[in-house]
Enzyme design. Structure first.
Site, mmCIF file in Angstrom:
data_model
loop_
_atom_site.group_PDB
_atom_site.id
_atom_site.type_symbol
_atom_site.label_atom_id
_atom_site.label_comp_id
_atom_site.label_asym_id
_atom_site.label_seq_id
_atom_site.Cartn_x
_atom_site.Cartn_y
_atom_site.Cartn_z
ATOM 1 N N ARG A 106 -14.232 -7.024 -0.386
ATOM 2 C CA ARG A 106 -13.645 -6.675 0.931
ATOM 3 C C ARG A 106 -12.947 -5.317 0.821
ATOM 4 O O ARG A 106 -12.172 -5.065 -0.082
ATOM 5 C CB ARG A 106 -12.650 -7.743 1.355
ATOM 6 C CG ARG A 106 -11.867 -7.427 2.633
ATOM 7 C CD ARG A 106 -10.558 -6.722 2.331
ATOM 8 N NE ARG A 106 -9.720 -6.555 3.512
ATOM 9 C CZ ARG A 106 -8.609 -5.820 3.516
ATOM 10 N NH1 ARG A 106 -8.218 -5.193 2.438
ATOM 11 N NH2 ARG A 106 -7.891 -5.712 4.615
ATOM 12 N N VAL A 107 -13.227 -4.433 1.764
ATOM 13 C CA VAL A 107 -12.565 -3.128 1.811
ATOM 14 C C VAL A 107 -11.824 -3.043 3.137
ATOM 15 O O VAL A 107 -12.399 -3.332 4.191
ATOM 16 C CB VAL A 107 -13.584 -1.973 1.698
ATOM 17 C CG1 VAL A 107 -12.882 -0.629 1.818
ATOM 18 C CG2 VAL A 107 -14.347 -2.059 0.379
ATOM 19 N N GLY A 108 -10.548 -2.679 3.101
ATOM 20 C CA GLY A 108 -9.743 -2.553 4.318
ATOM 21 C C GLY A 108 -9.751 -1.132 4.842
ATOM 22 O O GLY A 108 -10.669 -0.346 4.603
ATOM 23 N N ASP A 109 -8.701 -0.809 5.566
ATOM 24 C CA ASP A 109 -8.597 0.500 6.216
ATOM 25 C C ASP A 109 -8.282 1.638 5.257
ATOM 26 O O ASP A 109 -8.606 2.800 5.531
ATOM 27 C CB ASP A 109 -7.461 0.445 7.253
ATOM 28 C CG ASP A 109 -6.130 0.126 6.577
ATOM 29 O OD1 ASP A 109 -6.040 -0.931 5.902
ATOM 30 O OD2 ASP A 109 -5.186 0.930 6.672
ATOM 31 N N THR A 144 -0.396 1.558 6.766
ATOM 32 C CA THR A 144 -0.369 0.327 5.993
ATOM 33 C C THR A 144 -0.282 -0.834 6.970
ATOM 34 O O THR A 144 0.221 -0.676 8.081
ATOM 35 C CB THR A 144 0.813 0.321 5.000
ATOM 36 O OG1 THR A 144 0.818 -0.915 4.277
ATOM 37 C CG2 THR A 144 2.159 0.499 5.680
ATOM 38 N N GLY A 145 -0.795 -2.001 6.560
ATOM 39 C CA GLY A 145 -0.775 -3.158 7.446
ATOM 40 C C GLY A 145 -2.097 -3.903 7.376
ATOM 41 O O GLY A 145 -2.866 -3.726 6.417
ATOM 42 N N THR A 200 0.852 -1.176 0.000
ATOM 43 C CA THR A 200 0.000 0.000 0.000
ATOM 44 C C THR A 200 0.892 1.231 0.000
ATOM 45 O O THR A 200 1.969 1.214 0.596
ATOM 46 C CB THR A 200 -0.870 -0.051 1.274
ATOM 47 O OG1 THR A 200 -1.806 -1.110 1.128
ATOM 48 C CG2 THR A 200 -1.616 1.247 1.532
HETATM 49 N N1 ASP Z 1 -3.952 -1.977 4.712
HETATM 50 C C1 ASP Z 1 -4.187 -2.586 3.412
HETATM 51 C C2 ASP Z 1 -5.475 -3.353 3.453
HETATM 52 O O1 ASP Z 1 -5.745 -3.987 4.449
HETATM 53 C C3 ASP Z 1 -3.080 -3.481 2.963
HETATM 54 C C4 ASP Z 1 -1.675 -2.929 3.088
HETATM 55 O O2 ASP Z 1 -1.431 -1.960 3.788
HETATM 56 O O3 ASP Z 1 -0.760 -3.476 2.431
HETATM 57 O O4 ASP Z 1 -6.171 -3.372 2.471
#
Ligand code: ASP
Length: 321
Positions: free
Chosen positions: A215-218, A237-238, A187
């Protein structure tokens, strides 16, 4: 272990400044050069744009758009694939002065979701700030962005990765951030302060590999994957489900009222690991970049590596992993 790095303008320097990241994970040695090269151009792009007098908001969008087009990162044309083998892109951007954000999620046919997110911010007028799926793509069409086929966003590296992950029965979105797996993340994000002292933050992602479709992340959630206020700006990121659960970027910016950017970044990553665990009891991991209105920056990450860089007026641009 949490790695923490301060990055501050020297006393007396009041000019523009930026911090970037290209993901926090176990970046393999063979991918480091590509990450560093992509970061280097991103930092130079931001430096030039800030020196030309562009606003922090324009600069973070431009820097992130460069990284979406680079191919080394999990964003834009380097994105990882969903469980059905598609690219779905999420991005968010925030103007700290106005506390105004724009986000998009589930973009499948456009190269630069961060530009669509900026257009949402600029044209939504707070009647809408976050568009997803078909509605976001309809908005992008109406705003004049060019469509591409989803397969044209799929790169060979990620197609091959998908083919090998598809053979694994159980895969969890936390795995890339907890185990020493050879699974790409990356990210991208940028925070900046411009010559008028205004702050902005932007984050863009292809999500986590092999996640369920939709799916949607942060990353596109304000306060989670990015946040900006008149006091500070952050990009994360994470493991997205964990970062969203602790509103990590909002919490880090709030902390700036009582401690340094370095300490606030460290506290954000520590809290993430302490408060959210996976099914084996391992603490969630990730990385954050944080910049205060006074030009104090901080990086913190609990993954083996984080791709990162920065610049301030009068200093030299730098990148490292
Ligand atoms: N935080 C991102 C997600 O969960 C992935 C990432 O940071 O690499 O979609």
């Amino acid at each position: 272990m949490i790695v923490v790095e301060p990055y501050c303008r020297p006393p007396g320097h009041a000019g523009p400044m930026l911090l970037v990241h290209g993901g926090a994970w176990n970046i393999p040695d063979v991918e480091c050069d590509a990450h560093l090269a992509g970061l280097q151009i991103a930092v130079e792009t931001g430096k030039n744009a800030l020196q030309a007098g562009n606003s922090a908001l324009q600069v973070v969008a431009e820097v992130v758009a460069h990284m979406e087009g680079d191919g080394a990162f999990d964003a834009g044309c380097g994105a990882v694939l969903t469980r059905s083998g598609k690219v779905e892109l999420d991005a968010g951007i925030m103007d700290g002065t106005a506390r105004h954000f724009g986000s998009v999620a589930g973009i499948q046919h456009f190269r630069h979701p961060i530009k669509i997110a900026l257009s949402v911010l600029e044209n939504g007028g707070r009647t809408f700030c976050f568009l997803s799926g078909a509605g976001a793509e309809k908005f992008a069409d109406a705003s004049g962005f060019s469509r591409v086929k989803n397969e044209n966003l799929v790169c060979l590296r990620e197609q091959q990765r998908y083919d090998s992950l598809a053979a694994q029965a159980a895969y969890h979105t936390s795995h890339p951030f907890l185990a020493d797996e050879d699974v790409p993340r990356g990210t991208v994000g940028c925070v900046a302060i411009d010559q008028h002292g205004k702050l902005a933050a932007a984050t863009s992602t292809g999500g986590t590999p092999f996640r369920p479709d939709g799916r949607v992340g942060d990353s596109p959630m304000p306060g989670a994957g990015f946040y900006a206020s008149p006091d500070g700006a952050a990009s994360a990121t994470g493991w997205g489900e964990a970062i969203a659960s602790v509103s990590m970027c909002f919490a880090a910016v709030q902390q700036l009222s009582s401690c340094s950017a370095e300490d606030a970044a460290e506290a954000a990553i520590r809290t993430l690991g302490l408060q959210i665990k996976n099914e084996d009891g391992q603490g969630a991991t990730g990385g954050i970049i944080l910049l205060s209105a006074t030009g104090e920056g901080g990086f913190a990450f609990s993954t083996p590596r984080m791709a990162r860089g920065g610049w301030y007026a009068g200093g030299d641009p730098w990148v490292r992993i």
